[in-house]
Enzyme design. Structure first.
Site, PDB file in Angstrom:
ATOM      1  N   GLY A 104      41.358   4.394  31.848  1.00 39.76           N
ATOM      2  CA  GLY A 104      42.095   5.530  30.873  1.00 39.76           C
ATOM      3  C   GLY A 104      42.917   5.148  29.757  1.00 39.76           C
ATOM      4  O   GLY A 104      42.661   4.885  28.941  1.00 39.76           O
ATOM      5  N   CYS A 105      44.243   4.994  30.254  1.00 44.93           N
ATOM      6  CA  CYS A 105      45.210   4.948  29.368  1.00 44.93           C
ATOM      7  C   CYS A 105      45.466   3.458  28.701  1.00 44.93           C
ATOM      8  O   CYS A 105      45.336   3.288  27.650  1.00 44.93           O
ATOM      9  CB  CYS A 105      46.583   4.784  30.331  1.00 44.93           C
ATOM     10  SG  CYS A 105      47.035   6.519  30.977  1.00 44.93           S
ATOM     11  N   ILE A 106      45.127   2.397  29.527  1.00 40.01           N
ATOM     12  CA  ILE A 106      45.065   1.255  28.998  1.00 40.01           C
ATOM     13  C   ILE A 106      43.746   0.891  27.979  1.00 40.01           C
ATOM     14  O   ILE A 106      43.847   0.362  26.965  1.00 40.01           O
ATOM     15  CB  ILE A 106      45.090   0.060  30.240  1.00 40.01           C
ATOM     16  CG1 ILE A 106      46.338   0.288  31.041  1.00 40.01           C
ATOM     17  CG2 ILE A 106      44.825  -1.359  29.612  1.00 40.01           C
ATOM     18  CD1 ILE A 106      47.790  -0.096  30.179  1.00 40.01           C
TER      19      ILE A 106
END
Length: 164
Positions: A104-106
């Site tokens: 997700g974020c990375i």
């Protein structure tokens, strides 16, 4: 003594996928580091708006004096923050992304960085997710498309060379 290598608990299949994320030259990332380049290391932590204020950052990776900290409201560190303008003004390139969550974020931060023209590095052992398979798949996808995924040692050597 218990192993500190987070990949020790990977299944043989996950290990094979993760090992397939070997070095691939990335346009814009000189394999012979440019002296004086100023990389930006983006440590992506869990979003407090999702998990509340009970989420603490482990002291070993907590922001230090002088570190720029951005609160974000979506998965990418670029979305809704001044990160892009800060990176451009500070002439920071490449971007080194590490932290949680790989899928997700990375991944979204690395993809946005690449879309904005930055070279992107990910130290393999410093990116994680809730499920190990998600980490392996996200890193495999990133290395095939928009990032250089390398061992932590290789990224450290690169950073030391460009800082010299």
């Amino acid at each position: 003594m218990e192993s500190t290598d987070p990949t020790d608990c990977l299944s043989p299949q996950d290990r094979a996928v993760l090992d397939a994320t070997g070095p691939k030259p990335l346009p814009g990332l000189d394999v012979n580091p440019v002296r004086g380049a100023v990389p930006a290391v983006l440590a992506i932590h869990l979003q407090r708006h999702l998990f509340g204020d009970d989420v603490d950052v482990v002291d070993a990776v907590a922001p230090q004096d002088g570190d720029a900290v951005r609160d974000r409201s979506s998965s990418s560190a670029f979305s809704g923050t001044d990160l892009l303008s800060w990176l451009v003004r500070a002439r920071r390139d490449p971007v080194v992304a590490l932290g949680c969550s790989a899928s997700g974020c990375i991944r979204s931060t690395m993809l946005n960085a690449a879309q904005h023209g930055f070279a992107v590095l990910a130290p393999r052992e410093c990116v994680f997710d809730r499920v190990q398979a998600s980490t392996a798949i996200a890193l495999l996808d990133a290395s095939a498309s928009f990032a250089e995924v390398a061992s932590t040692g290789e990224v450290q050597r690169y950073l030391e060379e460009v800082a010299a």
